[in-house]
Design an enzyme around this catalytic site. Structure first.
Site: not given
Length: 253
Positions: A63, A143, A159, A163
């Site tokens: 994890d 991304s 998010y 990135k």
């Protein structure tokens, strides 16, 4: 890719999508691959599928929100395989949470996409330095959201912030490897939307064509296969068609 035959690669987020396909490609090319992921059942299936291939696949349940998990996994790799030559920081999380959203979602995204990935890089480089590696490579799966702002798109702001952090960290890590005179190349690969578990519901949107995991895995192979004098710093990959359609659809969700 012949130079990597018999070398050790660690791939995070290995249980599905880009990570799974990358593991398959690297093992087919003769590498010893260790897959890190949380879903041990999927890792076991992948291990079975890759038996008898030119390379070898191992896995470790990890994890990335747990530094203890990460350290244990890298200690196992060092003790068992004696090296890390390639690290693919692929694991990522996207939670539907904007700047007024849930704190736990923010933490999970930053801990996985940024902090966990950077811990992996740190531990891999420690091993590379200790064994005085002649050639190493770290690839961060970034991304397009790490290069452009999409303020009109619902629930992507945090998010996107993770990135953008990956973009900055990758560039700084590349420069740091140069300052330390280490033979470790660093690459950022930034896909548009890819058909993976992370955004599975988006792949069902009518009229939207998405990238396949193999498209990103092949970009990884390209970066790895470049001669040592070449550092492929950044690759941005988008679907050929319907980019605007995807953006409009995502903005409506």
């Amino acid at each position: 890719m012949e130079k990597w035959n018999g070398k050790v690669a660690v791939v995070t987020g290995a249980s599905s999508g880009i990570g799974e396909e990358t593991c398959r490609q690297l093992v087919e090319k003769g590498m010893i691959v260790v897959g890190f992921a949380r879903r041990e059942d999927k890792l076991q299936v992948l291990e079975d599928d890759l038996k008898g291939k030119p390379g070898k696949f191992y896995y470790h349940k990890v994890d990335l929100c747990s530094e203890e998990n990460i350290l244990e996994a890298f200690n196992w790799v060092k003790k068992t395989l004696k090296s890390v030559d390639v690290l693919i920081n692929n694991a990522g999380v996207w939670k539907r949470s904007d700047l007024l959203g849930n704190t736990n979602d923010w933490k999970q995204m930053f801990e996985t996409n940024v902090i966990g990935a950077n811990i992996c890089s740190r531990e891999a480089i420690k091993i590379m330095e200790e064994i005085q590696i002649k050639e190493g490579h770290i690839i961060n799966i970034n991304s397009v959201a790490g290069h452009y702002l999409y303020p009109f798109m619902k629930d992507i702001s945090v998010y996107g912030a993770t990135k953008h952090s990956v973009t900055a960290i990758t560039e700084c890590l590349r420069e740091l490897m140069g300052m330390k005179n280490l033979p470790i190349r660093v690459t950022s690969i930034s896909p548009g939307a890819v058909e993976t578990d992370m955004i599975d519901n988006l792949s069902k949107l009518e009229g939207v064509k998405m990238l396949k995991p193999i498209d990103i895995a092949e970009a990884i192979m390209y970066a790895l296969s470049a001669p040592q004098r070449v550092n492929i710093s950044e690759i941005i990959i988008r679907p050929r068609e319907n980019t605007l359609s995807f953006v409009k659809k995502l903005a409506q969700i």
